[in-house]
Motif scaffolding. Structure first.
Motif, PDB file in Angstrom:
ATOM      1  N   THR A 228      34.976  51.683  39.355  1.00 38.61           N
ATOM      2  CA  THR A 228      34.221  50.566  38.673  1.00 38.61           C
ATOM      3  C   THR A 228      34.879  49.025  38.736  1.00 38.61           C
ATOM      4  O   THR A 228      34.306  48.212  38.903  1.00 38.61           O
ATOM      5  CB  THR A 228      34.018  51.122  37.336  1.00 38.61           C
ATOM      6  OG1 THR A 228      33.119  52.192  37.410  1.00 38.61           O
ATOM      7  CG2 THR A 228      32.851  49.904  36.814  1.00 38.61           C
ATOM      8  N   GLY A 229      36.235  48.980  38.139  1.00 37.12           N
ATOM      9  CA  GLY A 229      36.839  47.782  37.998  1.00 37.12           C
ATOM     10  C   GLY A 229      37.144  47.336  39.390  1.00 37.12           C
ATOM     11  O   GLY A 229      37.070  46.089  39.576  1.00 37.12           O
ATOM     12  N   ILE A 230      37.578  48.034  40.322  1.00 39.05           N
ATOM     13  CA  ILE A 230      37.783  47.582  41.617  1.00 39.05           C
ATOM     14  C   ILE A 230      36.509  47.001  42.047  1.00 39.05           C
ATOM     15  O   ILE A 230      36.605  45.870  42.857  1.00 39.05           O
ATOM     16  CB  ILE A 230      38.534  48.840  42.561  1.00 39.05           C
ATOM     17  CG1 ILE A 230      39.861  49.173  41.983  1.00 39.05           C
ATOM     18  CG2 ILE A 230      38.499  48.149  43.950  1.00 39.05           C
ATOM     19  CD1 ILE A 230      40.206  50.400  42.556  1.00 39.05           C
ATOM     20  N   ARG A 235      33.096  42.671  43.860  1.00 39.24           N
ATOM     21  CA  ARG A 235      31.794  41.790  44.042  1.00 39.24           C
ATOM     22  C   ARG A 235      31.857  40.363  43.576  1.00 39.24           C
ATOM     23  O   ARG A 235      31.491  39.392  44.324  1.00 39.24           O
ATOM     24  CB  ARG A 235      30.841  42.729  42.999  1.00 39.24           C
ATOM     25  CG  ARG A 235      29.489  42.416  42.798  1.00 39.24           C
ATOM     26  CD  ARG A 235      28.934  41.153  42.360  1.00 39.24           C
ATOM     27  NE  ARG A 235      29.330  40.994  41.000  1.00 39.24           N
ATOM     28  CZ  ARG A 235      28.740  41.297  39.879  1.00 39.24           C
ATOM     29  NH1 ARG A 235      27.655  41.892  40.001  1.00 39.24           N
ATOM     30  NH2 ARG A 235      29.341  41.105  38.635  1.00 39.24           N
ATOM     31  N   ASP A 236      32.429  39.760  42.735  1.00 40.34           N
ATOM     32  CA  ASP A 236      32.633  38.670  42.341  1.00 40.34           C
ATOM     33  C   ASP A 236      33.761  37.984  43.670  1.00 40.34           C
ATOM     34  O   ASP A 236      33.038  36.646  43.730  1.00 40.34           O
ATOM     35  CB  ASP A 236      33.727  38.502  40.930  1.00 40.34           C
ATOM     36  CG  ASP A 236      32.963  39.162  39.699  1.00 40.34           C
ATOM     37  OD1 ASP A 236      31.684  39.373  39.721  1.00 40.34           O
ATOM     38  OD2 ASP A 236      33.475  39.272  38.619  1.00 40.34           O
ATOM     39  N   LEU A 258      40.013  44.067  34.216  1.00 39.64           N
ATOM     40  CA  LEU A 258      39.304  45.135  34.944  1.00 39.64           C
ATOM     41  C   LEU A 258      40.498  45.930  35.814  1.00 39.64           C
ATOM     42  O   LEU A 258      40.213  47.204  36.006  1.00 39.64           O
ATOM     43  CB  LEU A 258      38.270  44.438  36.156  1.00 39.64           C
ATOM     44  CG  LEU A 258      36.896  43.946  35.148  1.00 39.64           C
ATOM     45  CD1 LEU A 258      36.250  43.105  36.198  1.00 39.64           C
ATOM     46  CD2 LEU A 258      36.224  45.170  34.826  1.00 39.64           C
ATOM     47  N   LEU A 259      41.394  45.331  36.527  1.00 37.22           N
ATOM     48  CA  LEU A 259      42.274  45.843  37.467  1.00 37.22           C
ATOM     49  C   LEU A 259      42.989  46.726  36.377  1.00 37.22           C
ATOM     50  O   LEU A 259      43.814  47.604  36.926  1.00 37.22           O
ATOM     51  CB  LEU A 259      43.043  44.850  38.164  1.00 37.22           C
ATOM     52  CG  LEU A 259      42.082  44.161  39.344  1.00 37.22           C
ATOM     53  CD1 LEU A 259      42.849  43.086  39.979  1.00 37.22           C
ATOM     54  CD2 LEU A 259      41.824  45.153  40.174  1.00 37.22           C
ATOM     55  N   LEU A 260      43.395  46.207  35.445  1.00 34.23           N
ATOM     56  CA  LEU A 260      44.306  47.121  34.379  1.00 34.23           C
ATOM     57  C   LEU A 260      43.675  48.375  33.930  1.00 34.23           C
ATOM     58  O   LEU A 260      44.193  49.224  33.924  1.00 34.23           O
ATOM     59  CB  LEU A 260      44.604  46.273  32.919  1.00 34.23           C
ATOM     60  CG  LEU A 260      45.570  45.116  33.230  1.00 34.23           C
ATOM     61  CD1 LEU A 260      45.829  44.446  31.901  1.00 34.23           C
ATOM     62  CD2 LEU A 260      46.982  45.663  33.533  1.00 34.23           C
ATOM     63  N   LEU A 261      42.199  48.063  33.687  1.00 31.05           N
ATOM     64  CA  LEU A 261      41.383  49.535  33.514  1.00 31.05           C
ATOM     65  C   LEU A 261      41.545  50.561  34.749  1.00 31.05           C
ATOM     66  O   LEU A 261      41.544  51.553  34.627  1.00 31.05           O
ATOM     67  CB  LEU A 261      39.744  49.020  33.430  1.00 31.05           C
ATOM     68  CG  LEU A 261      38.843  50.213  33.401  1.00 31.05           C
ATOM     69  CD1 LEU A 261      38.997  50.730  31.738  1.00 31.05           C
ATOM     70  CD2 LEU A 261      37.395  49.377  33.612  1.00 31.05           C
ATOM     71  N   GLY A 269      43.560  54.647  41.402  1.00 31.74           N
ATOM     72  CA  GLY A 269      43.456  53.204  40.677  1.00 31.74           C
ATOM     73  C   GLY A 269      44.685  52.510  40.667  1.00 31.74           C
ATOM     74  O   GLY A 269      44.812  51.273  40.699  1.00 31.74           O
ATOM     75  N   LEU A 270      45.782  53.200  39.967  1.00 29.93           N
ATOM     76  CA  LEU A 270      47.103  52.663  39.837  1.00 29.93           C
ATOM     77  C   LEU A 270      47.704  51.760  41.366  1.00 29.93           C
ATOM     78  O   LEU A 270      48.041  50.667  41.280  1.00 29.93           O
ATOM     79  CB  LEU A 270      48.242  53.672  39.302  1.00 29.93           C
ATOM     80  CG  LEU A 270      49.569  53.302  39.232  1.00 29.93           C
ATOM     81  CD1 LEU A 270      49.557  52.164  38.185  1.00 29.93           C
ATOM     82  CD2 LEU A 270      50.429  54.546  39.028  1.00 29.93           C
TER      83      LEU A 270
END
Length: 594
Positions: A228-230, A235-236, A258-261, A269-270
């Motif tokens: 989701t964060g990625i 998208r932006d 979002l990237l920390l999430l 994700g890490l």
């Protein structure tokens, strides 16, 4: 002079003062010997005017056989300007909106059966640790080499609110997955500038059977949340264009958060979030934007590893376990490379072939490979990867430089996502002598990887078919014809419905609770109830999970039930030792020695 000897000349020019259009004609002899009167030109607001000084001189003879009658002149006709007639657009805005909605609706329809699943595998250990660690210790507890802060928090909130009812847990996972599909539509549309390619790509990924490994197992919910964060940041970034206003500080802060999430939700994700500064530099099309993000997001390469090391240092033995995995795996580079290759092959084959690659624990369930052992799918996966590589290379050669950079950025996500899984798991599979072709098949490994493969395939496909125009709407028509067919095929063939293990696990939990309640009812109020502890078979062999006593701790909020104090008689000293090590005393108070 005969009529055949005459010719008609059309003369067009503009007034140097007001820019108005002048049009006129004159009749000249074909041999140019004699000419008619000077041309009478017309303009808006003037019925007769001289030709402008800078009007181009027409050659003679000039074979024009047309005139500009005043009623048909856009600047004539009773002095009123008439705009030219516009063609009605063929591409309807309604179809564009439907292309954005259909992938989400299709994914929801295919994955709705996930709500009927029960808890399985690591889910029970997480539920037990919620009781044993409490808040906030459980939120920051690592598991299996992963730091899972946001996903652990979601697990804890769901347990406090819904207990052992699995439907809200899976509903949360499904809603997050559908959010990811919607974000995928935006990313692909921003990268390819084609709504049909975005709809096809997001749908293929959204309904892929491989996603069930993460969407249908709540202990792997962090994998879905990391995506989701990625995707949000992608998208932006994909929608940015050269000439857009400079990136605002709040946008950069949102991307960083979002990237920390993502980086603290799951191991994949890490890895991806740590090097996402490089991905942004490749994806963003504006040089000013690239300079703006380069330094701030490079700090993720320090911040996220520091958070990870701090997280695993809080768990006894976790840091040494991770270090041993890395040291051992780095000595077997070939095995890491082989597993990474097979992961990518299974990922792209599952994405493009869909139900044909769907499988159960031991064999394929549909299509030409139905009934065949899973190892038989290895050559199919490698062949699919080879064909996809040729397709990708041909698109890369034809693409513009900025598209090539974006393709490299997406492939970077693929390599990091799958490479990190191989690096962390190859030691385990070598210890159990598992071939790498089988080590790459667990569906919980395939979520972020196929996501990035979808982006890469979308870019390559858009390069081959070119931009979408009003006349070229075949892609939209093809999607609206394909979507219902895909729903039927995937709904009937993909293993999205709960497997028998879920029904068996649900029944096993019910039997444990029935056993406890029968034992409690057999004793008078105020007495102690002693129940012999037994192992719970429907989960991996965790040494720390206390079997039926663990199910009791999860299912009931207190060790006292209906006015009777419950105890479980446990013979294993290891179980007693593990319960005593928990921050909360409830597990150790529940267990007694014989």
């Amino acid at each position: 002079m005969s009529r055949k000897a005459l010719m008609l000349q059309l003369r067009i020019g503009t007034d140097a003062d007001n820019g108005r259009l002048h049009c006129g004609f004159r009749i000249t002899p074909r041999d140019g010997a004699r000419s008619a009167q000077p041309a009478k030109l017309c303009s808006k607001g003037s019925s007769e005017a001289s030709p402008p000084a800078d009007a181009p001189e027409l050659p003679a003879p000039y074979p024009i056989v047309a005139s500009c009658p005043p009623p048909d002149c856009v600047n004539c006709g009773q002095g009123q300007a008439r705009p030219p007639e516009r063609r009605k657009p063929i591409v309807s805005p309604v179809s564009t909106r439907l292309l954005a909605v259909f992938p989400v609706a299709l994914s929801a329809a295919i994955y709705l059966p996930v709500l009927d699943r029960y808890f399985s595998y690591d889910d029970f250990l997480h539920l037990y640790e919620i009781v044993g660690y409490g808040f906030p210790a459980f939120v920051f507890k690592p598991h299996g080499g992963h730091v899972l802060i946001p996903s652990n928090l979601a697990f804890l909130i769901s347990f406090e609110g819904f207990g052992l009812d699995p439907r809200p847990y899976h509903a949360l996972a499904l809603l997050t997955h559908l959010t990811n599909v919607a974000l995928m539509v935006g990313v692909l549309k921003g990268l390819t500038h084609r709504a049909d390619v975005a709809a096809f790509g997001a749908s293929l990924w959204g309904i892929s059977p491989a996603n069930m490994g993460s969407v249908g197992l709540f202990s792997a919910y962090g994998h879905v949340l990391a995506a989701t964060g990625i995707l949000w940041v992608l998208r932006d970034a994909a929608c940015r264009r050269p000439g857009d206003p400079p990136l605002k500080a709040r946008t950069l802060w949102r991307w960083y958060a979002l990237l920390l999430l993502s980086g603290t939700s799951f191991g994949v994700g890490l890895g991806v979030a740590t090097m996402f500064g490089a991905v942004l530099v490749l994806i963003l099309s504006s040089p000013a934007d690239r300079k703006r993000v380069a330094v701030p997001f490079a700090t993720l390469m320090i911040v996220l590893p520091a958070i990870y090391l701090a997280g695993i240092s809080t768990a006894e033995g976790e840091s040494s376990k991770v270090a041993n995995h890395l040291i051992f795996s780095m000595g077997f580079v070939f095995d890491v490379a082989a597993m990474t290759t097979y992961l990518i092959a299974w990922g792209i084959a599952g994405l493009l072939l869909g139900p044909l690659m769907a499988h159960g624990p031991n064999q394929f369930v549909w299509g030409p490979l139905a009934g065949e052992p899973i190892a038989a799918g290895g050559p199919v996966a490698l062949a699919t990867l080879a064909l996809f590589s040729v397709f990708l290379l041909s698109a890369f050669v034809r693409a513009r430089p900025n598209i090539r950079l974006q393709m490299v950025g997406c492939l970077l996500i693929v390599g990091v996502a799958y490479g990190l899984i191989a690096l962390g798991r190859v030691e385990f599979y070598r210890l159990i002598d598992q071939p790498m072709v089988l080590a790459a098949i667990p569906m919980r490994y395939h979520y972020v990887g196929p996501m990035a493969l979808t982006l890469t395939a979308g870019l390559a496909f858009a390069v081959h078919i070119g931009p979408e125009t009003q006349e070229r709407i075949r892609g939209r028509i093809a999607f609206f014809l394909w979507a219902p067919l895909a729903f039927v095929v995937y709904a009937l063939t993909a293993p999205n419905t709960p497997s028998p293990i879920h029904a068996q696990t649900r029944e096993a939990v019910r039997k444990v609770m029935d056993r406890v309640e029968r034992s409690v009812r057999a004793q008078p109020v105020g007495s102690n109830v002693l129940i012999k502890n037994r192992p719970f078979p429907y989960l991996p062999p965790f040494d720390t999970f206390p079997g039926h006593a663990g199910i009791f701790l999860i299912a009931y909020p207190s060790n006292t039930l209906d006015g009777r104090r419950v105890y479980f008689v446990e013979e294993s000293p290891e179980i007693h030792e593990a319960a005593a090590a928990l921050p909360t005393p409830r597990a150790s108070q529940l267990l007694i020695a014989p």
